[in-house]
Design a protein around this motif. Structure first.
Motif, short mmCIF file in Angstrom:
data_model
loop_
_atom_site.label_atom_id
_atom_site.label_comp_id
_atom_site.label_asym_id
_atom_site.label_seq_id
_atom_site.Cartn_x
_atom_site.Cartn_y
_atom_site.Cartn_z
N ARG A 271 0.83 -1.19 0.18
CA ARG A 271 0.16 0.01 0.02
C ARG A 271 0.95 1.11 0.12
NH1 ARG A 271 -2.96 -1.24 3.88
NH2 ARG A 271 -1.83 -0.42 5.36
N GLU B 80 1.08 4.19 -2.77
CA GLU B 80 0.83 5.48 -2.63
C GLU B 80 2.08 6.37 -2.87
OE1 GLU B 80 0.56 5.52 1.75
OE2 GLU B 80 -1.75 4.68 1.59
N THR C 212 1.93 7.00 -6.79
CA THR C 212 0.99 7.72 -7.14
C THR C 212 1.24 9.38 -6.81
OG1 THR C 212 -0.97 6.38 -6.77
CG2 THR C 212 -1.41 8.40 -6.66
N ARG D 113 -4.34 5.75 -9.09
CA ARG D 113 -5.50 6.19 -8.45
C ARG D 113 -5.36 7.74 -8.41
NH1 ARG D 113 -4.72 2.19 -3.26
NH2 ARG D 113 -5.30 0.26 -4.51
N ILE E 256 -4.97 10.23 -1.51
CA ILE E 256 -5.21 9.47 -2.65
C ILE E 256 -6.47 8.93 -2.40
CG2 ILE E 256 -4.36 7.25 -3.90
CD1 ILE E 256 -1.52 8.11 -2.73
N LEU E 257 -7.24 8.78 -3.46
CA LEU E 257 -8.83 8.24 -3.33
C LEU E 257 -8.90 6.97 -3.53
CD1 LEU E 257 -10.33 11.47 -5.83
CD2 LEU E 257 -9.81 11.24 -3.21
N GLU E 258 -9.23 6.48 -2.38
CA GLU E 258 -9.52 4.89 -2.33
C GLU E 258 -11.06 4.54 -2.69
OE1 GLU E 258 -7.14 2.78 -1.76
OE2 GLU E 258 -5.50 4.04 -0.73
N PRO E 259 -11.41 3.34 -3.21
CA PRO E 259 -12.63 3.06 -3.35
C PRO E 259 -13.64 3.10 -2.11
CG PRO E 259 -11.30 1.34 -4.21
CD PRO E 259 -10.37 2.18 -3.61
N ARG E 260 -12.96 3.04 -0.98
CA ARG E 260 -13.93 2.85 0.28
C ARG E 260 -14.40 4.14 0.67
NH1 ARG E 260 -10.72 5.38 3.93
NH2 ARG E 260 -8.29 5.64 3.62
#
Length: 236
Positions: free
Chosen positions: A51, A55, A58, A101, A185-189
């Motif tokens: 992860r 990050e 990105t 992302r 950073i834009l996560e799906p959650r």
């Protein structure tokens, strides 16, 4: 636009990019050596390393754009979404696409408790500062957009270890830390409208600032706007 300020910010971007490149390279090399030795990590630890690497890559992709020399606090290249305040249309944040992302970057990095302007009197960060000022010494408004701090003790140790121009450059990079408060950073959650933490339900949101004051913007709304391909949205 103030050219001197742009140069200062862009120099921080370049320094941050260089330090990230080294960090990613060292992380990748460390993983390669572990695999060669047949060392196995706990899945949770390995997931954390992966992860962090995603990050880092990105952020590195964004930093590699460099800053736009014709506009303040703006990276070069394509923008997926601009969020503005509803009152006067001031820019609150930009969302930039990357190959991994999307990443959201606020226009104002933080709040300085010393500012007495009435429009900022109810900002969440100031309320927290009044309760515990020692924990929020780094808060700023109209500050350097990207903050830079140096671990001078570590810097001096590295300078003793590495002699020559290359060593001094490495010492600078490894002893310098960069941050852009509020960048995410834009996560799906983040598509969840409500989350439950330790039995308490929350509606996740960002708190962004402009000349009008503080604006709260739900995380799920930003993700929905990106999914719908909306180029601009307003925080109400």
């Amino acid at each position: 636009m103030n050219l001197e300020r742009w140069r200062a910010d862009n120099n921080r971007v370049e320094g941050w990019r260089d330090s990230l490149e080294i960090e990613i390279q060292e992380s990748s090399e460390s993983r390669r050596r572990r695999l060669e030795r047949g060392e196995l990590l706990l899945p949770s630890i390995e997931e954390r390393f992966e992860r962090r690497e995603i990050e880092g890559k990105t952020v590195l992709e964004l930093l590699s754009r460099g800053l736009d020399s014709k506009a303040t606090r703006l990276f070069r290249g394509r923008i997926s979404l601009t969020v503005r305040c509803r009152k006067r249309g001031h820019i609150l944040a930009h969302v930039y696409p990357t190959s991994l992302r999307p990443i959201v970057v606020p226009r104002v990095a933080g709040v300085n408790p010393e500012h007495k302007e009435g429009r900022f009197k109810n900002v969440d960060a100031l309320k927290e500062w009044r309760v515990n000022p020692a924990a929020y010494e780094a808060l700023r408004l109209r500050d350097p957009w990207i903050t830079e701090s140096t671990d001078w003790e570590f810097y001096e140790r590295l300078c003793e270890t590495f002699k020559g121009e290359t060593g001094r450059r490495l010492a600078y990079l490894k002893a310098t830390y960069f941050d852009l408060q509020g960048m995410a950073i834009l996560e799906p959650r983040l598509r969840q409208k409500v989350v439950t933490v330790e039995g308490v339900r929350y509606e996740p949101y960002w708190s962004w600032l402009c000349r009008c004051g503080e604006h709260r913007y739900p995380c799920y709304r930003l993700m929905a706007a990106l999914d719908e391909g909306v180029p601009q949205d307003f925080a109400g």
